[in-house]
Design a protein around this motif. Structure first.
Motif, PDB file in Angstrom:
ATOM      1  N   GLY A 151       0.593  -1.334  -0.062  1.00  0.00           N
ATOM      2  CA  GLY A 151       0.052  -0.079  -0.150  1.00  0.00           C
ATOM      3  C   GLY A 151       0.650   1.223   0.042  1.00  0.00           C
ATOM      4  N   ASP A 152       1.984   1.311  -0.461  1.00  0.00           N
ATOM      5  CA  ASP A 152       2.944   2.352  -0.964  1.00  0.00           C
ATOM      6  C   ASP A 152       3.395   2.688  -2.119  1.00  0.00           C
ATOM      7  N   THR A 153       3.913   3.817  -2.474  1.00  0.00           N
ATOM      8  CA  THR A 153       4.611   4.099  -3.803  1.00  0.00           C
ATOM      9  C   THR A 153       6.018   4.303  -3.658  1.00  0.00           C
ATOM     10  N   PRO A 154       6.876   4.180  -4.824  1.00  0.00           N
ATOM     11  CA  PRO A 154       8.268   4.231  -4.869  1.00  0.00           C
ATOM     12  C   PRO A 154       8.534   5.870  -4.331  1.00  0.00           C
ATOM     13  N   MET A 155       9.808   5.760  -3.788  1.00  0.00           N
ATOM     14  CA  MET A 155      10.225   6.984  -3.423  1.00  0.00           C
ATOM     15  C   MET A 155      10.442   7.976  -4.698  1.00  0.00           C
ATOM     16  N   GLN A 156      10.511   9.288  -4.333  1.00  0.00           N
ATOM     17  CA  GLN A 156      10.690  10.396  -5.229  1.00  0.00           C
ATOM     18  C   GLN A 156      11.944  10.176  -6.177  1.00  0.00           C
ATOM     19  N   ASP A 157      12.960   9.863  -5.435  1.00  0.00           N
ATOM     20  CA  ASP A 157      14.261   9.479  -6.161  1.00  0.00           C
ATOM     21  C   ASP A 157      14.142   8.358  -7.254  1.00  0.00           C
ATOM     22  N   THR A 158      13.514   7.348  -6.718  1.00  0.00           N
ATOM     23  CA  THR A 158      13.339   6.143  -7.725  1.00  0.00           C
ATOM     24  C   THR A 158      12.413   6.327  -8.833  1.00  0.00           C
ATOM     25  N   VAL A 159      11.458   7.439  -8.601  1.00  0.00           N
ATOM     26  CA  VAL A 159      10.579   7.985  -9.681  1.00  0.00           C
ATOM     27  C   VAL A 159      11.477   8.734 -10.580  1.00  0.00           C
ATOM     28  N   ASP A 160      12.336   9.625 -10.295  1.00  0.00           N
ATOM     29  CA  ASP A 160      13.361  10.740 -11.009  1.00  0.00           C
ATOM     30  C   ASP A 160      14.032   9.834 -11.759  1.00  0.00           C
ATOM     31  N   LEU A 161      14.619   8.621 -11.125  1.00  0.00           N
ATOM     32  CA  LEU A 161      15.539   7.769 -11.941  1.00  0.00           C
ATOM     33  C   LEU A 161      14.986   7.209 -13.041  1.00  0.00           C
ATOM     34  N   ALA A 162      13.731   6.694 -12.779  1.00  0.00           N
ATOM     35  CA  ALA A 162      12.850   5.773 -14.010  1.00  0.00           C
ATOM     36  C   ALA A 162      12.822   7.085 -15.081  1.00  0.00           C
ATOM     37  N   GLU A 163      12.690   8.371 -14.917  1.00  0.00           N
ATOM     38  CA  GLU A 163      12.470   9.292 -15.868  1.00  0.00           C
ATOM     39  C   GLU A 163      13.792   9.652 -16.580  1.00  0.00           C
ATOM     40  N   ARG A 164      14.890   9.521 -15.800  1.00  0.00           N
ATOM     41  CA  ARG A 164      16.147   9.806 -16.430  1.00  0.00           C
ATOM     42  C   ARG A 164      16.549   8.403 -17.370  1.00  0.00           C
ATOM     43  N   LEU A 165      16.059   7.463 -16.935  1.00  0.00           N
ATOM     44  CA  LEU A 165      16.451   6.268 -17.635  1.00  0.00           C
ATOM     45  C   LEU A 165      15.706   6.027 -19.038  1.00  0.00           C
ATOM     46  N   LYS A 166      14.307   6.729 -18.971  1.00  0.00           N
ATOM     47  CA  LYS A 166      13.532   7.051 -20.145  1.00  0.00           C
ATOM     48  C   LYS A 166      14.220   7.803 -21.235  1.00  0.00           C
ATOM     49  N   ALA A 167      14.823   8.667 -20.587  1.00  0.00           N
ATOM     50  CA  ALA A 167      15.417   9.718 -21.444  1.00  0.00           C
ATOM     51  C   ALA A 167      16.730   9.481 -21.749  1.00  0.00           C
ATOM     52  N   HIS A 223      30.551   3.558 -13.512  1.00  0.00           N
ATOM     53  CA  HIS A 223      31.416   2.922 -14.055  1.00  0.00           C
ATOM     54  C   HIS A 223      31.146   3.030 -15.618  1.00  0.00           C
ATOM     55  N   SER A 224      30.451   3.776 -16.110  1.00  0.00           N
ATOM     56  CA  SER A 224      30.002   3.859 -17.515  1.00  0.00           C
ATOM     57  C   SER A 224      30.803   4.798 -18.065  1.00  0.00           C
ATOM     58  N   PRO A 225      31.427   4.835 -19.337  1.00  0.00           N
ATOM     59  CA  PRO A 225      32.237   5.759 -19.921  1.00  0.00           C
ATOM     60  C   PRO A 225      31.514   6.980 -20.394  1.00  0.00           C
ATOM     61  N   TYR A 226      30.280   6.853 -20.534  1.00  0.00           N
ATOM     62  CA  TYR A 226      29.197   7.843 -20.704  1.00  0.00           C
ATOM     63  C   TYR A 226      28.915   8.983 -19.529  1.00  0.00           C
ATOM     64  N   VAL A 227      29.599   8.643 -18.502  1.00  0.00           N
ATOM     65  CA  VAL A 227      29.295   9.529 -17.274  1.00  0.00           C
ATOM     66  C   VAL A 227      30.568  10.658 -17.299  1.00  0.00           C
ATOM     67  N   PRO A 228      30.092  11.901 -17.298  1.00  0.00           N
ATOM     68  CA  PRO A 228      31.197  12.715 -17.309  1.00  0.00           C
ATOM     69  C   PRO A 228      31.881  12.936 -15.899  1.00  0.00           C
ATOM     70  N   ALA A 229      33.327  13.029 -15.856  1.00  0.00           N
ATOM     71  CA  ALA A 229      33.703  12.912 -14.466  1.00  0.00           C
ATOM     72  C   ALA A 229      33.246  13.798 -13.509  1.00  0.00           C
ATOM     73  N   GLY A 230      32.746  14.962 -13.849  1.00  0.00           N
ATOM     74  CA  GLY A 230      32.305  15.816 -12.609  1.00  0.00           C
ATOM     75  C   GLY A 230      30.940  15.282 -12.201  1.00  0.00           C
ATOM     76  N   LYS A 231      30.170  14.318 -12.885  1.00  0.00           N
ATOM     77  CA  LYS A 231      29.119  13.877 -12.180  1.00  0.00           C
ATOM     78  C   LYS A 231      29.142  12.379 -11.360  1.00  0.00           C
ATOM     79  N   GLU A 281      19.439   8.388 -20.228  1.00  0.00           N
ATOM     80  CA  GLU A 281      20.442   8.613 -19.428  1.00  0.00           C
ATOM     81  C   GLU A 281      21.083   7.048 -18.941  1.00  0.00           C
ATOM     82  N   ARG A 282      22.498   7.058 -18.721  1.00  0.00           N
ATOM     83  CA  ARG A 282      23.105   5.781 -18.277  1.00  0.00           C
ATOM     84  C   ARG A 282      23.817   5.909 -17.099  1.00  0.00           C
ATOM     85  N   PRO A 283      23.110   6.362 -15.885  1.00  0.00           N
ATOM     86  CA  PRO A 283      23.979   6.882 -14.654  1.00  0.00           C
ATOM     87  C   PRO A 283      24.627   5.822 -13.833  1.00  0.00           C
ATOM     88  N   CYS A 284      25.470   5.279 -14.563  1.00  0.00           N
ATOM     89  CA  CYS A 284      26.304   4.235 -13.811  1.00  0.00           C
ATOM     90  C   CYS A 284      27.649   4.816 -13.458  1.00  0.00           C
TER      91      CYS A 284
END
Length: 285
Positions: free
Chosen positions: A239-255, A262-270, A257-260
């Motif tokens: 009877g609960d919903t995911p946290m906002q962080d999880t919802v935001d992550l899902a939207e980023r993945l839909k767009a 270890h990913s070479p696609y991630v800029p060093a500053g992030k 983004e590859r927020p790993c």
């Protein structure tokens, strides 16, 4: 009948071999053959003592296992179950009694799959190298196939079930962390999947990690599908919903983004921000 020669001891029978399977399909095997219990009470007593390796007094066993007070009639029931247990396993010392406290013989307890699981997990925690720790974890999880005593009910078995399930989840999560550090992404994702299968409420941070791993090893659609299944599980079972962080992550993945980290696609500053997202998110409710 031939008699032994003077000075020689008569031959002794080889020791019996025991195997107690408590995970998945419960079974007690003696010398390669599954035992046939003469009464359910004898089997229940075995597994109750297996779940309490430190031992229990008779009144605790009667109350915890059968919901009975300690009376002359129930004490006799206990003695009958105890006799049947010992006779079925073929050893009078199958259950030991010391100052009124009853416990399963240490050799029998050590022959169980859950004992192998916890022993390997303890060894992995003390391991000095990641590869040795990984091997020990694999040994532990090889013994963990299924729920603990699924054919039994009661508060005592539910408590033990929760304990063993937590150990299995810990093993999978630790294995995932080791694979992630070695950049073995498919194996890291697989270990997270198995942890979530064992306990969907492992913590929302781990579901976030799994979403990221699925994006890296498969595609964003696999990650979003996992998010949707997790969201449905929370709604239906908790009877609960995911946290906002999880919802935001899902939207980023839909767009795309590859927020790993270890990913070479991630800029060093992030990297620092992504470490906080993937590894340090608050635990799920």
């Amino acid at each position: 009948m031939p008699q032994p020669k003077p000075g020689l001891s008569p031959p002794t029978a080889p020791p019996q071999r025991y195997l107690l399977r408590s995970l998945g399909h419960a079974d007690v095997i003696v010398d390669g053959t599954s035992v046939v219990w003469p009464a359910r009470s004898a089997e229940e007593l075995l597994w109750y003592l297996h779940a309490h390796p430190q031992g229990r007094y008779r009144h605790d066993i009667l109350a915890g296992l059968w919901g009975l007070d300690d009376t002359p009639a129930t004490a006799n029931r206990f003695r009958v179950a105890l006799h049947r247990l010992r006779a079925t396993l073929g050893r009078p010392d199958a259950v030991l009694e010391e100052r009124g406290r009853y416990s399963l013989h240490p050799e029998l307890h050590a022959s169980s799959d859950t004992h192998a699981l916890h022993t390997a997990l303890d060894s992995s925690r003390q391991s000095s190298g990641p590869r040795q720790q990984e091997e020990l974890l694999r040994q532990a999880l090889a013994s963990a196939d299924g729920e603990y005593l699924p054919h039994l009910q009661g508060e005592w078995v539910e408590a033990a079930r929760t304990q063993h399930r937590a150990a299995v989840v810990e093993g999978h999560l630790t294995l995932s962390t080791l694979h992630c550090a070695a950049r073995e992404c498919p194996l890291a994702a697989l270990a997270l999947v198995r942890a979530a299968e064992a306990d969907p409420l492992i913590g929302e941070d781990h579901h976030q990690r799994l979403m990221v791993c699925l994006t890296m090893t498969r595609d964003k659609y696999a990650a979003i599908e996992h998010y949707r299944r997790y969201r449905h599980y929370l709604a239906a079972e908790v009877g609960d919903t995911p946290m906002q962080d999880t919802v935001d992550l899902a939207e980023r993945l839909k767009a795309d983004e590859r927020p790993c980290i270890h990913s070479p696609y991630v800029p060093a500053g992030k990297v620092l921000a992504q470490q906080e997202l993937v590894q340090k998110a608050p635990a799920g409710k």
